[in-house]
Design an enzyme around this catalytic site. Structure first.
Site, PDB file in Angstrom:
ATOM      1  N   ARG A  26     -22.295  59.250 112.399  1.00  0.00           N
ATOM      2  CA  ARG A  26     -22.020  57.806 112.487  1.00  0.00           C
ATOM      3  C   ARG A  26     -22.862  56.989 111.505  1.00  0.00           C
ATOM      4  O   ARG A  26     -23.256  55.867 111.804  1.00  0.00           O
ATOM      5  CB  ARG A  26     -22.264  57.282 113.909  1.00  0.00           C
ATOM      6  CG  ARG A  26     -21.181  57.640 114.890  1.00  0.00           C
ATOM      7  CD  ARG A  26     -19.991  56.703 114.739  1.00  0.00           C
ATOM      8  NE  ARG A  26     -18.830  57.227 115.444  1.00  0.00           N
ATOM      9  CZ  ARG A  26     -18.505  56.916 116.694  1.00  0.00           C
ATOM     10  NH1 ARG A  26     -19.211  56.061 117.366  1.00  0.00           N
ATOM     11  NH2 ARG A  26     -17.445  57.441 117.247  1.00  0.00           N
ATOM     12  N   ARG A  30     -21.518  50.327 112.379  1.00  0.00           N
ATOM     13  CA  ARG A  30     -21.993  48.983 112.698  1.00  0.00           C
ATOM     14  C   ARG A  30     -23.468  48.732 112.439  1.00  0.00           C
ATOM     15  O   ARG A  30     -23.884  47.584 112.425  1.00  0.00           O
ATOM     16  CB  ARG A  30     -21.633  48.651 114.154  1.00  0.00           C
ATOM     17  CG  ARG A  30     -20.151  48.381 114.308  1.00  0.00           C
ATOM     18  CD  ARG A  30     -19.722  48.420 115.747  1.00  0.00           C
ATOM     19  NE  ARG A  30     -19.871  49.763 116.300  1.00  0.00           N
ATOM     20  CZ  ARG A  30     -19.405  50.149 117.479  1.00  0.00           C
ATOM     21  NH1 ARG A  30     -18.798  49.284 118.251  1.00  0.00           N
ATOM     22  NH2 ARG A  30     -19.562  51.374 117.897  1.00  0.00           N
ATOM     23  N   ARG A  39     -15.351  45.281 107.758  1.00  0.00           N
ATOM     24  CA  ARG A  39     -14.600  45.351 109.020  1.00  0.00           C
ATOM     25  C   ARG A  39     -14.078  43.968 109.417  1.00  0.00           C
ATOM     26  O   ARG A  39     -12.949  43.843 109.886  1.00  0.00           O
ATOM     27  CB  ARG A  39     -15.558  45.918 110.065  1.00  0.00           C
ATOM     28  CG  ARG A  39     -15.117  45.962 111.459  1.00  0.00           C
ATOM     29  CD  ARG A  39     -14.452  47.293 111.783  1.00  0.00           C
ATOM     30  NE  ARG A  39     -14.522  47.527 113.221  1.00  0.00           N
ATOM     31  CZ  ARG A  39     -13.854  46.805 114.113  1.00  0.00           C
ATOM     32  NH1 ARG A  39     -13.061  45.842 113.713  1.00  0.00           N
ATOM     33  NH2 ARG A  39     -13.981  47.067 115.401  1.00  0.00           N
ATOM     34  N   ASP A  76     -11.384  58.999 112.224  1.00  0.00           N
ATOM     35  CA  ASP A  76     -11.712  59.248 113.622  1.00  0.00           C
ATOM     36  C   ASP A  76     -11.070  60.546 114.070  1.00  0.00           C
ATOM     37  O   ASP A  76     -10.061  60.970 113.494  1.00  0.00           O
ATOM     38  CB  ASP A  76     -11.227  58.100 114.515  1.00  0.00           C
ATOM     39  CG  ASP A  76     -12.037  58.056 115.801  1.00  0.00           C
ATOM     40  OD1 ASP A  76     -13.073  57.380 115.841  1.00  0.00           O
ATOM     41  OD2 ASP A  76     -11.653  58.753 116.767  1.00  0.00           O
ATOM     42  N   TYR A 152      -8.943  63.671 125.599  1.00  0.00           N
ATOM     43  CA  TYR A 152      -8.423  62.315 125.345  1.00  0.00           C
ATOM     44  C   TYR A 152      -6.912  62.246 125.592  1.00  0.00           C
ATOM     45  O   TYR A 152      -6.403  61.231 126.062  1.00  0.00           O
ATOM     46  CB  TYR A 152      -8.737  61.870 123.911  1.00  0.00           C
ATOM     47  CG  TYR A 152     -10.164  61.383 123.752  1.00  0.00           C
ATOM     48  CD1 TYR A 152     -10.570  60.165 124.306  1.00  0.00           C
ATOM     49  CD2 TYR A 152     -11.100  62.120 123.060  1.00  0.00           C
ATOM     50  CE1 TYR A 152     -11.873  59.717 124.175  1.00  0.00           C
ATOM     51  CE2 TYR A 152     -12.411  61.683 122.907  1.00  0.00           C
ATOM     52  CZ  TYR A 152     -12.790  60.479 123.473  1.00  0.00           C
ATOM     53  OH  TYR A 152     -14.077  60.040 123.346  1.00  0.00           O
TER      54      TYR A 152
HETATM   55  O1  CP3 Z   1     -19.982  57.943 109.913  1.00  0.00           O
HETATM   56  C1  CP3 Z   1     -19.326  58.823 110.526  1.00  0.00           C
HETATM   57  O2  CP3 Z   1     -19.864  59.630 111.325  1.00  0.00           O
HETATM   58  C2  CP3 Z   1     -17.867  59.025 110.176  1.00  0.00           C
HETATM   59  C3  CP3 Z   1     -16.908  58.372 110.977  1.00  0.00           C
HETATM   60  C4  CP3 Z   1     -16.612  58.772 112.404  1.00  0.00           C
HETATM   61  C5  CP3 Z   1     -16.114  57.837 113.345  1.00  0.00           C
HETATM   62  N1  CP3 Z   1     -15.765  58.509 114.475  1.00  0.00           N
HETATM   63  C6  CP3 Z   1     -15.969  56.401 113.102  1.00  0.00           C
HETATM   64  C7  CP3 Z   1     -15.964  55.478 114.248  1.00  0.00           C
HETATM   65  C8  CP3 Z   1     -16.631  60.016 113.049  1.00  0.00           C
HETATM   66  C9  CP3 Z   1     -17.129  61.357 112.526  1.00  0.00           C
HETATM   67  C10 CP3 Z   1     -16.078  59.839 114.347  1.00  0.00           C
HETATM   68  C11 CP3 Z   1     -15.859  60.923 115.302  1.00  0.00           C
HETATM   69  C12 CP3 Z   1     -15.544  60.602 116.708  1.00  0.00           C
HETATM   70  N2  CP3 Z   1     -14.707  59.639 117.193  1.00  0.00           N
HETATM   71  C13 CP3 Z   1     -16.020  61.351 117.814  1.00  0.00           C
HETATM   72  C14 CP3 Z   1     -16.897  62.568 117.718  1.00  0.00           C
HETATM   73  C15 CP3 Z   1     -18.317  62.220 117.509  1.00  0.00           C
HETATM   74  C16 CP3 Z   1     -18.994  61.653 118.739  1.00  0.00           C
HETATM   75  O3  CP3 Z   1     -19.409  60.482 118.664  1.00  0.00           O
HETATM   76  O4  CP3 Z   1     -19.131  62.376 119.720  1.00  0.00           O
HETATM   77  C17 CP3 Z   1     -15.494  60.770 118.988  1.00  0.00           C
HETATM   78  C18 CP3 Z   1     -15.745  61.215 120.404  1.00  0.00           C
HETATM   79  C19 CP3 Z   1     -14.649  59.682 118.579  1.00  0.00           C
HETATM   80  C20 CP3 Z   1     -13.845  58.789 119.427  1.00  0.00           C
HETATM   81  C21 CP3 Z   1     -14.302  57.386 119.343  1.00  0.00           C
HETATM   82  N3  CP3 Z   1     -14.163  56.597 118.218  1.00  0.00           N
HETATM   83  C22 CP3 Z   1     -14.935  56.610 120.339  1.00  0.00           C
HETATM   84  C23 CP3 Z   1     -15.293  57.103 121.723  1.00  0.00           C
HETATM   85  C24 CP3 Z   1     -15.170  55.337 119.795  1.00  0.00           C
HETATM   86  C25 CP3 Z   1     -15.715  54.115 120.497  1.00  0.00           C
HETATM   87  C26 CP3 Z   1     -17.178  54.151 120.638  1.00  0.00           C
HETATM   88  C27 CP3 Z   1     -17.844  53.148 119.721  1.00  0.00           C
HETATM   89  O5  CP3 Z   1     -18.862  53.501 119.112  1.00  0.00           O
HETATM   90  O6  CP3 Z   1     -17.354  52.015 119.646  1.00  0.00           O
HETATM   91  C28 CP3 Z   1     -14.720  55.360 118.457  1.00  0.00           C
HETATM   92  C29 CP3 Z   1     -14.790  54.246 117.492  1.00  0.00           C
HETATM   93  C30 CP3 Z   1     -15.432  54.487 116.184  1.00  0.00           C
HETATM   94  N4  CP3 Z   1     -15.234  55.587 115.401  1.00  0.00           N
HETATM   95  C31 CP3 Z   1     -16.341  53.607 115.512  1.00  0.00           C
HETATM   96  C32 CP3 Z   1     -16.665  54.213 114.299  1.00  0.00           C
HETATM   97  C33 CP3 Z   1     -17.539  53.660 113.210  1.00  0.00           C
HETATM   98  C34 CP3 Z   1     -16.765  52.229 116.014  1.00  0.00           C
HETATM   99  C35 CP3 Z   1     -15.621  51.287 115.795  1.00  0.00           C
HETATM  100  C36 CP3 Z   1     -15.939  49.948 115.189  1.00  0.00           C
HETATM  101  O7  CP3 Z   1     -16.354  49.824 114.017  1.00  0.00           O
HETATM  102  O8  CP3 Z   1     -15.714  48.994 115.901  1.00  0.00           O
END
Ligand code: CP3
Length: 341
Positions: A26, A30, A39, A76, A152
């Site tokens: 991540r 943010r 964004r 994602d 999911y």
């Molecule tokens: O920088 C990175 O790591 C690359 C991008 C990346 C994202 N999601 C962007 C993202 C990666 C590798 C993921 C993988 C992902 N997505 C996982 C596996 C990793 C983990 O965290 O266990 C999972 C379970 C998801 C599903 C997911 N996506 C959730 C549960 C959420 C909401 C939680 C949150 O932080 O808001 C997301 C959203 C998400 N994916 C964001 C980002 C940057 C936040 C969204 C935003 O910018 O508003």
């Protein structure tokens, strides 16, 4: 064209490195004001993921701003359920939400096995990012592991217990295997497509590994992860199964290069269980980065010493939290980059 900084790739393969490479799960997101600015210009998270120019821009931001040794493509794990026929929404402050979920045999039959060309925006984002990075650092591609994607698809959103998904495993084991196999086949196509598009390394995220029992994990998760490791070859491959402390020995037997550890996993014990033939990635608690700078430096150096100079990629034990301060995150990265054995 060869990579100017290939520390990550060499560490993954078990080759000698001048220093430990570092990147952060991540890292694009943010915590960076620059990410929030991009964004804010767009309709939402999905638009960012689906527009290769924007995905490329935010993928490269942490390389410029934090100085990490790798980029990870901005996307994602939920793009796979969508490509199979279950579209997702990302709801602000809540997380993912699926309008349709899998409930019946018909639902599983109606899902398609995704091909790489069903996700053209990811392939284009990888191609564009490779070009823009100009081989400064490797580009990591990724996918969710089949069990986490299954969770999911059944649950339809995040959950503390994933009890609907687990209920499905207990009540419909044969249908569960059918669905897990379809997800696995889609994931193999998707990851091989990412290699063709230019990904230098790949990571599988099994974020909800920890809700399964060890026996269920063997049967419903590792079996499919193992198929993926065997079918996706050509670039170094990492498996990160969060909270799967009970599966470390079996993870050592996977046909992959690197195993991700979370912060609950003791480093020396993990090395013993996993063996010497894998690189270990991790495993700092992201909450350490709320501490003062001296504590961050000391704990990071302690972690580096515990892993030792060979077969380690420094990272956190899970993703960065959005309210962490950018300068503290940079302190972790700099401490790793300045450390020498
Ligand atoms: O920088 C990175 O790591 C690359 C991008 C990346 C994202 N999601 C962007 C993202 C990666 C590798 C993921 C993988 C992902 N997505 C996982 C596996 C990793 C983990 O965290 O266990 C999972 C379970 C998801 C599903 C997911 N996506 C959730 C549960 C959420 C909401 C939680 C949150 O932080 O808001 C997301 C959203 C998400 N994916 C964001 C980002 C940057 C936040 C969204 C935003 O910018 O508003």
């Amino acid at each position: 064209m060869s990579l100017k900084n290939d520390l990550l790739i060499r560490a993954a393969k078990g080759e000698k490195v001048e220093r430990t490479p570092v990147w952060l799960m991540r890292q694009a997101g943010r915590i960076l004001p620059e990410y929030r600015a991009v964004r804010a210009k767009l309709g939402g998270f999905k638009e960012l993921v689906e527009t290769p120019e924007f995905a490329c821009e935010v993928t490269i931001q942490p390389v410029d701003i934090l100085g990490v040794d790798a980029a990870i493509i901005f996307s994602d794990i939920l793009v796979i359920p969508e490509a199979m026929g279950l579209p997702y929404q990302m709801i602000e402050a809540k997380g993912p939400w699926f309008e349709k979920t899998v409930k019946t045999p018909e639902d599983i039959k109606n899902l398609k096995i995704a091909q790489a060309h069903d996700l053209p925006y990811v392939m284009k984002a990888i191609e564009l990012t490779k070009k823009e990075l100009n081989n400064r650092v490797p580009l990591i591609g990724f996918a969710g592991a089949p069990w986490t994607i299954f969770a999911y698809m059944i649950e339809g959103s995040g959950s503390k217990t994933f009890s609907k998904a687990k209920k499905f495993l207990y009540t419909h084991p044969d249908l569960s295997h059918l669905l897990l196999q379809k997800i696995t086949d889609s994931t193999i196509n998707y990851l091989n497509g990412q290699i063709l598009a230019g990904a230098d390394m790949l990571q599988l995220f099994d974020s909800w590994a920890g809700v399964l029992s060890p026996e269920q994990y063997n049967q419903f998760a590792l079996k499919y992860i193992s198929q993926i490791c065997d079918a996706v070859t050509g670039v170094p491959f990492t498996v990160f199964a969060k909270d799967a402390f009970f599966a470390r020995k079996q993870m050592g037997e996977l046909n992959c290069d690197t195993i991700g550890l979370d912060w609950t996993m003791d480093i020396a014990e993990s090395r013993l269980l996993i063996g010497d033939n894998k690189t270990l990635q991790g495993n700092m608690d992201p909450c350490l980065l709320y501490a003062d700078y001296d504590t961050i430096k000391n704990e990071t150096q302690k972690m580096l010493k515990a892993f030792g100079p060979h077969r380690h990629i420094a990272n956190l034990g899970h993703g960065l939290y959005p309210d962490l301060e950018k300068d503290k995150v940079k302190c972790f990265v700099d401490t790793v980059k300045e450390f020498r054995f």
